[in-house]
Design a protein around this motif. Sequence first.
Motif, PDB file in Angstrom:
ATOM      1  N   ARG A   1       0.221  -7.302   0.376  1.00 16.37           N
ATOM      2  CA  ARG A   1      -0.490  -8.316  -0.097  1.00 16.37           C
ATOM      3  C   ARG A   1       0.004  -9.661  -0.653  1.00 16.37           C
TER       4      ARG A   1
ATOM      5  N   GLU B   1      -1.790 -13.913   3.588  1.00 25.59           N
ATOM      6  CA  GLU B   1      -1.807 -13.051   2.258  1.00 25.59           C
ATOM      7  C   GLU B   1      -1.642 -11.850   2.738  1.00 25.59           C
ATOM      8  N   GLN B   2      -2.311 -11.149   3.938  1.00 24.43           N
ATOM      9  CA  GLN B   2      -2.049  -9.791   4.169  1.00 24.43           C
ATOM     10  C   GLN B   2      -1.662  -9.570   5.372  1.00 24.43           C
ATOM     11  N   ASN B   3      -0.400  -8.688   5.601  1.00 23.43           N
ATOM     12  CA  ASN B   3       0.538  -8.654   6.692  1.00 23.43           C
ATOM     13  C   ASN B   3       0.766  -7.174   6.774  1.00 23.43           C
TER      14      ASN B   3
ATOM     15  N   ASP C   1       0.779  -1.236   0.147  1.00 24.52           N
ATOM     16  CA  ASP C   1       0.064  -0.071   0.055  1.00 24.52           C
ATOM     17  C   ASP C   1       0.736   1.194   0.194  1.00 24.52           C
TER      18      ASP C   1
ATOM     19  N   THR D   1       0.724  -2.168   4.510  1.00 27.31           N
ATOM     20  CA  THR D   1       0.174  -3.561   4.427  1.00 27.31           C
ATOM     21  C   THR D   1       0.524  -4.208   3.187  1.00 27.31           C
TER      22      THR D   1
END
Length: 660
Positions: A610, A639-641, A575, A608
Motif C-alpha cells: 500500500r 495505491e494497492q498492488n 502485508d 500486497t
Amino acid sequence: MRSAIAEGRLAITDITPTVECGRFPARAIVGEIVPFAATVFREGHDAVGATVVLEDPSGTQYSTRMHRTALTSDRHIASAPVSQTGMWRFHIEAWSDPFSTWEHAVIAKVEAGQTAADLANDLAAGVAILQTAARTAPESARAILTAAITSLQDRDATLLDRVSIALGGEVAEILDASPVRELVTTSPSYELWVDPRRAAVGSWYELFPRSTGGLDGAGRQVHGTFASASKDLLRIATMGFDVVYFPPIHPIGEINRKGRNNSLVAEPGDVGSPWAVGSRLGGHDAVHPDLGTIDDFDRLVAEADRRGIEIALDLALQCAPDHPWVKAHPEWFTTLADGTIAFAENPPKKYQDIYPLNFDNDPEGLYAEVLRVVTFWIEHGVHIFRVDNPHTKPVNFWQWLIWEVKREHPDVIFLAEAFTRPSMMKGLGRRGFSQSYTYFTWRTAKWELEEFGEDLVESADYLNPNLFVNTPDILHESLQYGGLQMFRIRAVLASTMSGSWGVYSGYELGEHVAVRPGSEEYLDSEKYQLRHRDWNTAAAERRSIAPFLRQLNEARRAHPALESSIRNLVFHHSDNENVIVYSRSDEATGDTVIVVCSLDSHHTAQTTIRLTMPELGLGWDDRFSAYDELSGETYDWGEQNFVELRGDANPAHIIAVRRS
C-alpha cells in the motif's frame, strides 16, 4: 533584565536545519535543495509570514518565501538550492502580513453580509496596503495593483466588484512574491556547511592492492603493486563503482607481526596486518616498498581519475611497535607501570602489533603531525579519507583536524568507521565527519530496517550514511547462511536506501565462510594474508553477481532520487513481514523511485503493498506506469498492488514512477 524589544516583536522557534541549536554547522551537499522550517507566531489573529535568507560563501544573499504547512499551523517551510562548496549562513525573517490579515477579514465580512459602508475602513486599509506593495513590486505587476486600488476606491461599484480584483488570484500571486512586511523580526544566523556531492553520494569498493598480483608460474600468490591494482580498476569501473578505498598502504610493522587468521606467530613470508602501520621503512607518509613508490601511487591516482574513480585512503592513527614515531615521540603513547607501551585491546580481542596514540600528552605536537600527514596525501591527489576507529580518539581532535583541513581544502571528505554507540557515531557527524559507517549490516528484519532508516532521516542534517554490506571485519550471519540471493538482497537495500553504499572485494563472489561458527571474521582473512581471486573463472561459471551490482549502480545513475541525501527516504506498507517497501524522490527533477525488496533469500514472497500516494507526488486514486529497472518489465500500479518476488529470480523491484 533583558529588554523585550531585543527579543524581537514576533516569535521564531524550532528552526531547522540546525545542529544542537546552532552549536555546530548543519550539513548539505552541492546541488541539494535544502528544506528549511521554522515555527512563527504572534499574539492575536493577525497573519504572519516568513522568509529564509541564505548567504553563500562569497556573501551573496538569496531570499525564499516560506509557507505554512497547513491553514491551522504556525509551521513555515521552504526549500532552497545550495550551489557551491563551503560555509553558508542562513536566518529566518518573520513579519506581520497586513495583506493576508486584510484579505481574511474582508472575505469574512462580505460572507457575513456586511455592506460597503460597514467596510469603509477596510476598503481604505486595502488601498493603503496595495499602494505600499506597488512601490516595490516589479513593473509588470504594477498595472494589476493599480487596477485593484482603483476598483477599491470606486464608490459607484457594488461591494463585490470593488473587492474582486484585490481578492483575485493575480494580486495574491504578486503579494506572495513581493509581500508587504511589517514588524520584521530576524532570527539568529546559523551555519550550513555545504560539502561536495561525494560526501553523500558514491558507490564504494574496498580493495587490498597487495592482493592484485595474481599467481606466478608455480601457482604461488604474488604480492600486488600499485601497477597491478591500477589494472584492476577497469573491472571495478565496469561494475559501476566510483570510489575505490584502499586499506593502509604504508610499511607494516615487523615487531609482533600477526600471522594468518590473526595468529600470534607470523611465519616467514606472512605479510601482516596493514593496520599495524609503520616500520624501519617509514610511517604514515610512506608507502610499502612491495607496493611501489610514491610516484607509482601518483600514477595509479591519475589512472583512477581517467576511469571516473576516486581513490579513498585509510587514515589509521595507530602505530606498529617499530613505527618511527615510537622512538622519536614516546610521549605520543601510553606507558604502563612496568615501562612498556600499551598495545591495543578490545576485550577479548588483543592487538599486540598495534600501539594506540595518546592525544593528551602532547596535543600540540601530535595534532600538527597528523595534519601534516593528511596534507601530504592531499598533495598526492587523495581527497577522501576513510578514518579507522575514530571513536577511539578524542572528538575535539577530530573537530579541530577536519575544519583545519576544510579551511584550505573544502572538497576533502572524511568517512568515519564508527561502529560504536549512537551518541559517539552521531557526535562525530556533528563535529564534521562527511559521512559515517552505520549499523546497516546488523539490521535484517523489516522493522529493524524501517526503524534504522527513519533514524537516519532524522539525523540527515549532520550525518550522511554509507551503507557497507560487508567489511574485512564484518561477515554477518545472514551472508554466511543466506546463499548468493542474500548477497543480492543486501546489495539492493544498501544501494537504494542511501546515496552512499559499499562492498568489500569478494562480495560479488559470495564469499561467506567464517573463521569459526558464531564469528563474523572471514576464514583466511585478507587482513593477514594475500587473497587471490579468479574473477574470470567465476564469471564464466556464473558464480559472480558482478553483473547484478552493475545493474544496481546503473539504476542509481539513472535516478537522481537514488543518488541524493537520505532526507528523501519514505517507508510504505507491506502485508508481508519479509517484504520491505520504500520510496525516494528528488524535488529538483521530479524523479521518484519505489523499491520493493524481499528479505527472504530462500522462498518466494507474496504481498500486497500500500503506497502513500502523496509521498510520490500523486493523488490517492491516480494510476501510474511502474517500470522495473531490474527486469525491464512495466506494470500498471496504484495505491494497492500485488507483488510476488521469487526466490530464484530478482529479489526486488526497483520501480521508476512514470506519470502519465
